[in-house]
Each structure stands twice: as C-alpha cells, then as structure tokens.
Design a protein around this motif. Structure first.
Motif, short mmCIF file in Angstrom:
data_model
loop_
_atom_site.label_atom_id
_atom_site.label_comp_id
_atom_site.label_asym_id
_atom_site.label_seq_id
_atom_site.Cartn_x
_atom_site.Cartn_y
_atom_site.Cartn_z
N ARG A 4 0.85 -1.18 0.00
CA ARG A 4 0.00 0.00 0.00
C ARG A 4 0.88 1.23 0.00
N ILE A 5 0.65 2.08 -0.96
CA ILE A 5 1.40 3.33 -1.04
C ILE A 5 0.46 4.44 -0.60
N GLY A 6 0.96 5.28 0.26
CA GLY A 6 0.17 6.43 0.66
C GLY A 6 0.15 6.61 2.16
N ILE A 7 -0.48 7.66 2.56
CA ILE A 7 -0.54 8.09 3.95
C ILE A 7 -1.94 7.78 4.48
N SER A 8 -2.02 7.29 5.72
CA SER A 8 -3.33 6.95 6.27
C SER A 8 -3.72 7.79 7.49
N ASP A 9 -2.78 8.48 8.09
CA ASP A 9 -3.07 9.28 9.27
C ASP A 9 -3.92 10.50 8.92
N ARG A 10 -4.94 10.79 9.71
CA ARG A 10 -5.86 11.90 9.39
C ARG A 10 -5.17 13.25 9.36
N LEU A 60 9.53 19.45 3.07
CA LEU A 60 8.80 18.62 4.00
C LEU A 60 8.93 17.16 3.61
N LEU A 61 9.18 16.32 4.59
CA LEU A 61 9.11 14.87 4.44
C LEU A 61 8.08 14.40 5.44
N ILE A 62 7.20 13.55 5.02
CA ILE A 62 6.16 13.03 5.91
C ILE A 62 6.26 11.52 5.88
N GLY A 63 6.10 10.89 7.04
CA GLY A 63 6.20 9.44 7.09
C GLY A 63 5.68 8.88 8.39
N GLU A 64 5.88 7.58 8.55
CA GLU A 64 5.41 6.88 9.73
C GLU A 64 6.60 6.26 10.45
N VAL A 65 6.69 6.53 11.73
CA VAL A 65 7.76 5.97 12.55
C VAL A 65 7.28 4.64 13.09
N ASP A 78 9.49 2.58 14.98
CA ASP A 78 10.22 2.25 16.19
C ASP A 78 10.66 3.54 16.86
N ASP A 79 11.66 3.48 17.67
CA ASP A 79 12.07 4.63 18.49
C ASP A 79 12.95 5.62 17.73
N LYS A 80 12.64 5.89 16.47
CA LYS A 80 13.49 6.76 15.66
C LYS A 80 13.44 8.23 16.11
N LEU A 81 12.35 8.65 16.70
CA LEU A 81 12.26 10.03 17.18
C LEU A 81 12.79 10.17 18.60
N GLY A 82 13.03 9.07 19.25
CA GLY A 82 13.49 9.12 20.64
C GLY A 82 12.31 9.18 21.59
N LYS A 83 12.60 9.17 22.86
CA LYS A 83 11.61 9.28 23.92
C LYS A 83 10.56 8.17 23.87
N GLY A 84 10.91 7.01 23.34
CA GLY A 84 10.00 5.86 23.35
C GLY A 84 8.79 5.98 22.45
N ILE A 85 8.84 6.85 21.45
CA ILE A 85 7.70 7.04 20.57
C ILE A 85 7.70 5.95 19.50
N THR A 86 6.57 5.28 19.38
CA THR A 86 6.44 4.23 18.37
C THR A 86 5.15 4.42 17.59
N LYS A 87 5.15 3.97 16.35
CA LYS A 87 3.98 3.94 15.47
C LYS A 87 3.24 5.27 15.44
N ARG A 88 3.92 6.26 14.90
CA ARG A 88 3.34 7.60 14.84
C ARG A 88 3.77 8.25 13.53
N TYR A 89 2.87 9.02 12.94
CA TYR A 89 3.25 9.80 11.76
C TYR A 89 4.00 11.05 12.21
N PHE A 90 4.91 11.50 11.38
CA PHE A 90 5.72 12.67 11.67
C PHE A 90 5.98 13.41 10.37
N MET A 91 6.47 14.63 10.51
CA MET A 91 6.96 15.37 9.36
C MET A 91 8.30 15.97 9.72
N ASN A 92 9.19 16.01 8.76
CA ASN A 92 10.46 16.72 8.91
C ASN A 92 10.31 18.05 8.18
#
Length: 163
Positions: A38-44, A85-90, A92-106
């Motif tokens: 599946r290609i694409g973004i699913s977060d609202r 802008l880069l948008i994606g889904e984390v 594992d702990d790539k952002l630090g602070k124990g954050i998992t399974k979350r969309y982010f933007m750079n």
C-alpha cells in the motif's frame, strides 16, 4: 466472491458466526498485506497536511521509495527542487523518547530557531536529516493543525529563501 460470502453470512444466525467472520476477515487482510504494497498516507492529520500543502502551495506529494517506504512522501519547491517537508510513519524509536507507530513530518527551520523550537512538546531533533537545520514534528493529532501549518509555512519560506 469473498465479499459476497461475507454478505450472505449476514443472513444466517449462529452463535459463533461473528467469530468465524472476524477470523475470515483477518485472513483476507493478511493475504492483502502479504501480497499488495500500500502506497500512501493513512493518518488523518497527515492527510490534512497534504491537503494544506496542495491547496496553499500547489505542490504534489512524491513517493520516492514505494517499495521500502510506501508511507513516506516528500514535498519540494517547484523552482529549485529543494525539499521543504518529508512526511512518514515511525515504526520504532526513531524520534526518541520511546515514541512508536506515529506519523511525523520533517521540516526545515532557520538555524537560529532550532533550539527554541525543540523546547516545544512533540518537536524533536530531525530524524534522518541534518539536525542543524531540520526538525521532526509529531503528527497524529499530537499538535494542532494551526501550529503544524505554521511550521510548514516556516519550512517553505526557509527553502525558498524568504526568511
């Protein structure tokens, strides 16, 4: 055929029918996930970000790595082709602070603002980008759209030399 079978099952009454239907749906989802990327973004909120960029800057989301990162998109300036802008889904702990399974933007920000922006909850040193001029920002409704959109505007301005 599978959907027809599920529809027909609705007409039958049996105490275990819901368990059977749920197991059958899970098998179908597993087949889909195993065989179709599946290609694409699913977060609202991420989808609202994409719509904001398209309506404000008329830029399109580009999926540069559909096989490895199907949920990652970039936006770049039409004239100079620089990313803002880069948008994606984390996953594992790539952002630090124990954050998992979350969309982010750079986003790109002026170097003199990075330190102050990092004091805001849900803004982190950039993942996979230069931490001197890029930040990672949690999406998934951890911050208001108003703040997110102002950060996008900041990044767009920075890439276009408007700051």
């Amino acid at each position: 055929d599978a959907l027809l079978l599920l529809t027909e099952w609705n007409e039958f009454k049996h105490p275990n029918l819901q368990k059977i239907k749920d197991a059958y749906k899970e098998i179908l989802y597993q087949i889909r996930d195993d065989n179709f990327k599946r290609i694409g973004i699913s977060d609202r909120q991420a989808l609202r970000v994409i719509e904001y960029i398209k309506s404000t800057y008329h830029d399109e989301d580009e999926y540069l790595w559909p096989d490895k990162y199907p949920h990652y998109a970039v936006f770049r300036n039409k004239k100079n082709r620089k990313w803002y802008l880069l948008i994606g889904e984390v996953e594992d702990d790539k952002l630090g602070k124990g954050i998992t399974k979350r969309y982010f933007m750079n986003i790109k920000a002026p170097k003199e603002m990075i330190h102050e922006l990092l004091k805001i909850d849900n803004i982190f040193p950039a993942w996979h980008m230069s931490k001197k001029s890029w930040l990672s920002v949690s999406l998934s409704d951890y911050m208001s759209d108003e703040i997110i959109f102002s950060l996008i505007d900041l990044s767009y301005s920075e890439v276009n030399g408007l700051n």
